[in-house]
Design a protein around this motif. Structure first.
Motif, PDB file in Angstrom:
ATOM      1  N   VAL A 250     -38.167   3.503  47.135  1.00  0.00           N
ATOM      2  CA  VAL A 250     -38.321   3.951  45.797  1.00  0.00           C
ATOM      3  C   VAL A 250     -39.861   3.884  45.412  1.00  0.00           C
ATOM      4  CG1 VAL A 250     -36.047   3.332  45.000  1.00  0.00           C
ATOM      5  CG2 VAL A 250     -37.896   1.694  44.636  1.00  0.00           C
ATOM      6  N   LEU A 251     -40.148   4.542  44.278  1.00  0.00           N
ATOM      7  CA  LEU A 251     -41.717   4.648  43.623  1.00  0.00           C
ATOM      8  C   LEU A 251     -41.562   5.029  42.324  1.00  0.00           C
ATOM      9  CD1 LEU A 251     -43.105   7.758  43.827  1.00  0.00           C
ATOM     10  CD2 LEU A 251     -42.716   7.328  46.171  1.00  0.00           C
ATOM     11  N   SER A 252     -42.957   4.768  41.668  1.00  0.00           N
ATOM     12  CA  SER A 252     -43.067   5.400  40.358  1.00  0.00           C
ATOM     13  C   SER A 252     -44.412   5.959  40.559  1.00  0.00           C
ATOM     14  CB  SER A 252     -43.388   4.015  39.285  1.00  0.00           C
ATOM     15  OG  SER A 252     -42.117   3.093  39.290  1.00  0.00           O
ATOM     16  N   THR A 253     -44.226   7.016  39.711  1.00  0.00           N
ATOM     17  CA  THR A 253     -45.677   7.699  39.785  1.00  0.00           C
ATOM     18  C   THR A 253     -45.877   8.384  38.141  1.00  0.00           C
ATOM     19  OG1 THR A 253     -46.684   9.706  40.581  1.00  0.00           O
ATOM     20  CG2 THR A 253     -44.236   9.924  40.156  1.00  0.00           C
ATOM     21  N   GLN A 254     -47.090   8.978  37.994  1.00  0.00           N
ATOM     22  CA  GLN A 254     -47.401   9.275  36.510  1.00  0.00           C
ATOM     23  C   GLN A 254     -47.343  10.670  36.877  1.00  0.00           C
ATOM     24  OE1 GLN A 254     -51.096   8.181  34.868  1.00  0.00           O
ATOM     25  NE2 GLN A 254     -50.861   5.943  35.612  1.00  0.00           N
ATOM     26  N   ARG A 255     -46.878  11.454  35.548  1.00  0.00           N
ATOM     27  CA  ARG A 255     -46.350  12.979  35.560  1.00  0.00           C
ATOM     28  C   ARG A 255     -47.740  13.842  36.079  1.00  0.00           C
ATOM     29  NH1 ARG A 255     -42.036  13.473  32.211  1.00  0.00           N
ATOM     30  NH2 ARG A 255     -41.725  11.731  30.570  1.00  0.00           N
ATOM     31  N   THR A 256     -48.925  13.339  35.934  1.00  0.00           N
ATOM     32  CA  THR A 256     -50.156  14.060  36.053  1.00  0.00           C
ATOM     33  C   THR A 256     -50.386  14.040  37.799  1.00  0.00           C
ATOM     34  OG1 THR A 256     -51.456  12.476  35.802  1.00  0.00           O
ATOM     35  CG2 THR A 256     -51.071  14.010  34.039  1.00  0.00           C
TER      36      THR A 256
ATOM     37  N   ASP B  64     -59.250   9.739  38.169  1.00  0.00           N
ATOM     38  CA  ASP B  64     -58.020  10.928  38.127  1.00  0.00           C
ATOM     39  C   ASP B  64     -57.434  10.727  36.787  1.00  0.00           C
ATOM     40  OD1 ASP B  64     -58.152  11.826  40.811  1.00  0.00           O
ATOM     41  OD2 ASP B  64     -56.429  10.851  41.353  1.00  0.00           O
ATOM     42  N   GLY B  65     -58.152  10.155  36.053  1.00  0.00           N
ATOM     43  CA  GLY B  65     -57.821   9.900  34.478  1.00  0.00           C
ATOM     44  C   GLY B  65     -56.211   9.109  34.524  1.00  0.00           C
ATOM     45  N   LEU B  66     -56.041   8.202  35.347  1.00  0.00           N
ATOM     46  CA  LEU B  66     -54.597   7.755  35.182  1.00  0.00           C
ATOM     47  C   LEU B  66     -54.548   6.455  34.523  1.00  0.00           C
ATOM     48  CD1 LEU B  66     -53.876   8.339  38.956  1.00  0.00           C
ATOM     49  CD2 LEU B  66     -52.995   9.735  37.088  1.00  0.00           C
ATOM     50  N   LEU B  67     -55.513   5.879  33.856  1.00  0.00           N
ATOM     51  CA  LEU B  67     -55.576   4.712  33.172  1.00  0.00           C
ATOM     52  C   LEU B  67     -55.934   5.123  31.686  1.00  0.00           C
ATOM     53  CD1 LEU B  67     -57.762   2.232  35.725  1.00  0.00           C
ATOM     54  CD2 LEU B  67     -55.324   2.685  35.431  1.00  0.00           C
ATOM     55  N   ASP B  68     -54.857   4.617  30.984  1.00  0.00           N
ATOM     56  CA  ASP B  68     -54.971   5.119  29.438  1.00  0.00           C
ATOM     57  C   ASP B  68     -56.093   4.700  28.767  1.00  0.00           C
ATOM     58  OD1 ASP B  68     -52.713   6.667  29.491  1.00  0.00           O
ATOM     59  OD2 ASP B  68     -51.419   5.370  29.285  1.00  0.00           O
ATOM     60  N   PHE B  69     -56.517   3.270  29.019  1.00  0.00           N
ATOM     61  CA  PHE B  69     -57.681   2.615  28.575  1.00  0.00           C
ATOM     62  C   PHE B  69     -59.146   2.720  29.273  1.00  0.00           C
ATOM     63  CE2 PHE B  69     -53.682   0.938  27.125  1.00  0.00           C
ATOM     64  CZ  PHE B  69     -53.529   1.451  25.820  1.00  0.00           C
ATOM     65  N   GLY B  70     -59.054   3.541  30.522  1.00  0.00           N
ATOM     66  CA  GLY B  70     -60.282   3.741  31.206  1.00  0.00           C
ATOM     67  C   GLY B  70     -60.879   2.322  31.648  1.00  0.00           C
ATOM     68  N   GLU B  71     -62.220   2.303  31.598  1.00  0.00           N
ATOM     69  CA  GLU B  71     -62.790   0.916  32.147  1.00  0.00           C
ATOM     70  C   GLU B  71     -62.284  -0.222  31.513  1.00  0.00           C
ATOM     71  OE1 GLU B  71     -64.963   0.391  34.729  1.00  0.00           O
ATOM     72  OE2 GLU B  71     -65.374   2.233  35.060  1.00  0.00           O
ATOM     73  N   SER B  72     -61.693  -0.201  30.449  1.00  0.00           N
ATOM     74  CA  SER B  72     -60.965  -1.488  29.903  1.00  0.00           C
ATOM     75  C   SER B  72     -59.602  -1.729  30.120  1.00  0.00           C
ATOM     76  CB  SER B  72     -61.497  -1.330  28.100  1.00  0.00           C
ATOM     77  OG  SER B  72     -60.865  -0.475  27.503  1.00  0.00           O
ATOM     78  N   ASP B  73     -58.774  -0.715  30.748  1.00  0.00           N
ATOM     79  CA  ASP B  73     -57.537  -1.031  31.064  1.00  0.00           C
ATOM     80  C   ASP B  73     -57.417  -2.198  31.957  1.00  0.00           C
ATOM     81  OD1 ASP B  73     -54.835  -0.534  32.209  1.00  0.00           O
ATOM     82  OD2 ASP B  73     -55.199   1.464  31.200  1.00  0.00           O
ATOM     83  N   ASP B  74     -56.290  -3.122  31.495  1.00  0.00           N
ATOM     84  CA  ASP B  74     -55.886  -4.360  32.308  1.00  0.00           C
ATOM     85  C   ASP B  74     -55.650  -4.125  33.706  1.00  0.00           C
ATOM     86  OD1 ASP B  74     -56.429  -5.768  29.827  1.00  0.00           O
ATOM     87  OD2 ASP B  74     -54.613  -5.929  29.205  1.00  0.00           O
ATOM     88  N   TYR B  75     -54.954  -3.037  33.753  1.00  0.00           N
ATOM     89  CA  TYR B  75     -54.454  -2.517  35.186  1.00  0.00           C
ATOM     90  C   TYR B  75     -55.307  -2.481  36.050  1.00  0.00           C
ATOM     91  CZ  TYR B  75     -50.938  -0.776  38.415  1.00  0.00           C
ATOM     92  OH  TYR B  75     -50.301  -0.619  39.750  1.00  0.00           O
ATOM     93  N   LEU B  76     -56.698  -1.979  35.649  1.00  0.00           N
ATOM     94  CA  LEU B  76     -57.803  -1.997  36.857  1.00  0.00           C
ATOM     95  C   LEU B  76     -57.987  -3.184  37.546  1.00  0.00           C
ATOM     96  CD1 LEU B  76     -59.831   0.244  37.230  1.00  0.00           C
ATOM     97  CD2 LEU B  76     -61.512  -0.720  35.566  1.00  0.00           C
ATOM     98  N   GLY B  77     -57.765  -4.392  36.851  1.00  0.00           N
ATOM     99  CA  GLY B  77     -58.006  -5.778  37.633  1.00  0.00           C
ATOM    100  C   GLY B  77     -57.033  -5.951  38.750  1.00  0.00           C
TER     101      GLY B  77
ATOM    102  N   HIS C 120     -49.735  15.292  40.640  1.00  0.00           N
ATOM    103  CA  HIS C 120     -48.989  16.502  41.228  1.00  0.00           C
ATOM    104  C   HIS C 120     -49.156  16.711  42.705  1.00  0.00           C
ATOM    105  CE1 HIS C 120     -48.249  17.874  37.186  1.00  0.00           C
ATOM    106  NE2 HIS C 120     -49.514  17.769  36.877  1.00  0.00           N
ATOM    107  N   THR C 121     -50.241  16.148  43.168  1.00  0.00           N
ATOM    108  CA  THR C 121     -50.534  16.038  44.743  1.00  0.00           C
ATOM    109  C   THR C 121     -49.450  14.935  45.289  1.00  0.00           C
ATOM    110  OG1 THR C 121     -52.919  16.796  44.355  1.00  0.00           O
ATOM    111  CG2 THR C 121     -52.519  15.759  46.449  1.00  0.00           C
ATOM    112  N   ALA C 122     -49.644  13.871  44.705  1.00  0.00           N
ATOM    113  CA  ALA C 122     -48.616  12.997  45.179  1.00  0.00           C
ATOM    114  C   ALA C 122     -47.148  13.355  45.249  1.00  0.00           C
ATOM    115  CB  ALA C 122     -48.810  11.437  44.313  1.00  0.00           C
ATOM    116  N   HIS C 123     -46.844  14.141  44.083  1.00  0.00           N
ATOM    117  CA  HIS C 123     -45.283  14.545  44.010  1.00  0.00           C
ATOM    118  C   HIS C 123     -45.212  15.513  45.219  1.00  0.00           C
ATOM    119  CE1 HIS C 123     -45.892  13.876  39.227  1.00  0.00           C
ATOM    120  NE2 HIS C 123     -45.942  12.649  39.935  1.00  0.00           N
ATOM    121  N   ARG C 124     -46.016  16.592  45.449  1.00  0.00           N
ATOM    122  CA  ARG C 124     -45.748  17.389  46.614  1.00  0.00           C
ATOM    123  C   ARG C 124     -45.842  16.474  47.793  1.00  0.00           C
ATOM    124  NH1 ARG C 124     -49.670  20.350  43.630  1.00  0.00           N
ATOM    125  NH2 ARG C 124     -51.215  19.725  44.943  1.00  0.00           N
ATOM    126  N   ILE C 125     -46.482  15.403  48.261  1.00  0.00           N
ATOM    127  CA  ILE C 125     -46.444  14.736  49.399  1.00  0.00           C
ATOM    128  C   ILE C 125     -44.785  14.027  49.394  1.00  0.00           C
ATOM    129  CG2 ILE C 125     -46.911  12.582  50.462  1.00  0.00           C
ATOM    130  CD1 ILE C 125     -49.748  13.213  49.425  1.00  0.00           C
TER     131      ILE C 125
END
Length: 168
Positions: A123-129, A27-40, A131-136
């Motif tokens: 509570v929760l945090s979400t990314q701007r993009t 979904d393109g949610l990781l700014d650094f793709g495969e090298s994004d630290d959050y992936l781990g 949209h499907t989760a926002h609708r839920i």
């Protein structure tokens, strides 16, 4: 499709980690793709399960998604305050989307929050993009809380997470 929501079992951690990582990458949610630290972090379900409650959505004996429920601002909380529970890392495999698994996972978190003594809000945090989760979230009664929006990587100005809350 019958979907069962239950606590993740250790033998499912790797599979759920991959579903979550693939969903965020696809979904393109990781700014650094495969090298994004959050992936781990997304793949490390065992770490999440040790500090919070990890739920899975299962259909036809297959894990199709999951979510992390953080009761009462536990160690996995990003934004939860006293009296709040937090939902994190909601993900559904691409091939299972549109069948209600995401909503069922969020509903299960709401039910769990209602069972936590003193919990008055989810509570929760979400990314701007997302949209499907926002609708839920909005369909289930969550409202935007822009005063709580935050940047998880402060030295990068362009990353801002939106926040939602549901009063119980």
């Amino acid at each position: 499709m019958d979907i069962v929501i239950r606590r993740a079992e250790p033998g499912e951690y790797a599979e759920l980690g991959e579903i979550t990582a693939r969903a965020y990458l696809g979904d393109g949610l990781l700014d650094f793709g495969e090298s994004d630290d959050y992936l781990g972090e997304l793949r490390d379900v065992a770490k999440r399960a040790a500090a919070a409650e990890v739920l899975v959505a299962v259909a036809n004996d297959r894990v199709i998604g999951g979510v992390t429920f953080v009761p009462a601002g536990g160690p996995m909380a990003d934004i939860a305050r006293e009296g709040e529970a937090e939902i994190r890392m909601l993900a559904v495999s691409p091939e299972a989307r549109g069948r209600g698994a995401g909503e069922a996972l969020v509903r299960a978190c709401i039910d769990r929050a209602r069972a936590v003594d003193g919990c008055v809000r989810v509570v929760l945090s979400t990314q701007r993009t997302m949209h499907t989760a926002h609708r839920i979230y909005e369909r289930l009664g969550f409202t935007r809380t822009p005063e709580r929006d935050w940047n998880p990587i402060p030295h990068l100005d362009d990353i801002m997470l939106l926040t939602y809350a549901l009063e119980l």
